[in-house]
Write a protein that holds these residues in place. Structure first.
Motif, PDB file in Angstrom:
ATOM      1  N   SER A   8       0.788  -1.312  -0.005  1.00  0.00           N
ATOM      2  CA  SER A   8       0.045   0.093   0.064  1.00  0.00           C
ATOM      3  C   SER A   8       1.013   1.113  -0.023  1.00  0.00           C
ATOM      4  O   SER A   8       0.564   2.174  -0.566  1.00  0.00           O
ATOM      5  CB  SER A   8      -0.935   0.032   1.101  1.00  0.00           C
ATOM      6  OG  SER A   8      -1.947  -1.251   1.323  1.00  0.00           O
ATOM      7  N   ASP A  32      -8.160  -4.014  -1.402  1.00  0.00           N
ATOM      8  CA  ASP A  32      -7.758  -4.708   0.002  1.00  0.00           C
ATOM      9  C   ASP A  32      -8.899  -4.099   0.718  1.00  0.00           C
ATOM     10  O   ASP A  32      -9.112  -2.973   0.873  1.00  0.00           O
ATOM     11  CB  ASP A  32      -6.403  -4.465   0.249  1.00  0.00           C
ATOM     12  CG  ASP A  32      -5.792  -4.780   1.632  1.00  0.00           C
ATOM     13  OD1 ASP A  32      -6.916  -5.468   2.048  1.00  0.00           O
ATOM     14  OD2 ASP A  32      -4.959  -4.686   1.878  1.00  0.00           O
ATOM     15  N   ASN A  36      -6.010   0.754   3.049  1.00  0.00           N
ATOM     16  CA  ASN A  36      -4.956   1.451   3.246  1.00  0.00           C
ATOM     17  C   ASN A  36      -4.485   2.321   2.181  1.00  0.00           C
ATOM     18  O   ASN A  36      -3.964   3.485   2.744  1.00  0.00           O
ATOM     19  CB  ASN A  36      -3.735   0.444   3.670  1.00  0.00           C
ATOM     20  CG  ASN A  36      -3.859  -0.237   4.972  1.00  0.00           C
ATOM     21  OD1 ASN A  36      -4.749   0.354   5.656  1.00  0.00           O
ATOM     22  ND2 ASN A  36      -2.969  -1.046   5.157  1.00  0.00           N
ATOM     23  N   ASP A 116      -4.034  -1.871  -5.537  1.00  0.00           N
ATOM     24  CA  ASP A 116      -3.437  -2.259  -4.418  1.00  0.00           C
ATOM     25  C   ASP A 116      -3.971  -3.567  -4.022  1.00  0.00           C
ATOM     26  O   ASP A 116      -5.298  -3.685  -3.657  1.00  0.00           O
ATOM     27  CB  ASP A 116      -3.643  -1.270  -3.310  1.00  0.00           C
ATOM     28  CG  ASP A 116      -2.888  -1.338  -1.914  1.00  0.00           C
ATOM     29  OD1 ASP A 116      -1.880  -2.124  -2.204  1.00  0.00           O
ATOM     30  OD2 ASP A 116      -3.451  -1.255  -0.996  1.00  0.00           O
TER      31      ASP A 116
HETATM   32 MG   LIG Z   1      -1.799  -2.996   2.300  1.00  0.00          MG
END
Ligand SMILES: [Mg+2]
Ligand SMILES: Nc1ncnc2c1ncn2[C@@H]1O[C@H](COP(=O)(O)OP(=O)(O)O)[C@@H](O)[C@H]1O
Length: 244
Positions: A8, A32, A36, A116
């Motif tokens: 991230s 994700d 993040n 990500d």
């Molecule tokens: Mg991450």
């Protein structure tokens, strides 16, 4: 295949750097449930009215969900609610291609789309890989980091052979490098031996500033522009941009 390796951190700083230094049009897609990358770009992920989950459920389009951030990076955010979709999505036909299909109408709006990934190879990571031409593999300087690379190589072989999707590795990126630590040097040597030219030249050092920047909703280029973290991520921007 591993958390804490700076996936991230790398996505959001690389995205911000491609905008800042190369004037690229950049989209970050957060697939994700930890959210993040989006949170690091200053998005309040706990109060999203729409998010990637709604797109994967075909209740919204990417254009409905995109958030513009102060860094100039556009973001398709996620939060923990995405995790609830993992099992329902896993049972759907065409489940591996949901992200690729959803992105196709907006591909022309961007020069780079950075996705990500979560730390496990499940339906979300497979969607990310199927939507991608290239993969950046951040590896932290630990023995477990090396094991994670073997896991990802296995997953890539499956994707290439079973799902018939070629994917290139842009580079393997050493992260969280501490030059006072012998293990860092040993892991870096092992990576170089294994990947050779497949390595980025950039090495991302372990720094307090890189760790602190997300809590200010800033990239490392704004939070500590003259530090070693900013210069390392700037070098990565040059390498990624140069390989385009
Ligand atoms: Mg991450
Ligand atoms: N180069 C670095 N120096 C110091 N801390 C770092 C560095 N890279 C990542 N971190 C910190 O390590 C933790 C894990 O990084 P993160 O990018 O969230 O990993 P991942 O996405 O792979 O799980 C975060 O707290 C992050 O701020």
């Amino acid at each position: 295949m591993k958390g804490g390796v700076a996936k991230s951190t790398t996505v959001y700083n690389l995205a911000a750097g491609l905008v800042k230094f190369k004037q690229q049009r950049v989209l970050v897609v957060d697939i994700d449930p930890q959210g993040n990358a989006a949170a690091s770009l200053g998005i309040a992920i706990w109060q999203l009215s729409k998010q990637l989950k709604d797109v994967l459920q075909q209740k919204a389009s990417m254009a409905d969900v995109v958030v513009k951030t102060a860094s100039g990076v556009d973001v398709i955010p996620s939060n923990i609610l995405l995790a609830e979709e993992e099992i329902p999505i896993s049972g759907r036909p065409g489940r591996e291609l949901l992200l690729k299909k959803a992105l196709s109408p907006i591909l022309k709006n961007y020069d780079f789309i950075l996705i990500d990934c979560p730390p496990n190879v499940g339906v979300f990571a497979v969607n990310a890989l199927m939507a991608s031409d290239e993969l950046i593999i951040p590896v932290d300087m630990s023995y477990l980091g090396l094991l994670g690379v073997q896991g990802i190589e296995h997953a890539l072989t499956l994707i290439r052979e079973q799902l018939d999707h070629p994917i290139a590795i842009t580079g393997v990126l050493p992260t969280r490098y501490d030059r006072r630590n012998n293990l860092s040097k040993e892991v870096l040597d092992a990576l170089k031996e294994h990947f050779g030219d497949g390595m980025f030249e950039t090495i991302i050092p372990e720094t307090v500033k890189i760790r602190e920047a997300p809590s200010h909703g800033q990239s490392i280029f704004d939070y500590d522009p003259n530090g070693t973290g900013a210069s390392a991520y700037h070098q990565l921007v040059e390498e990624v941009y140069g390989s385009k």
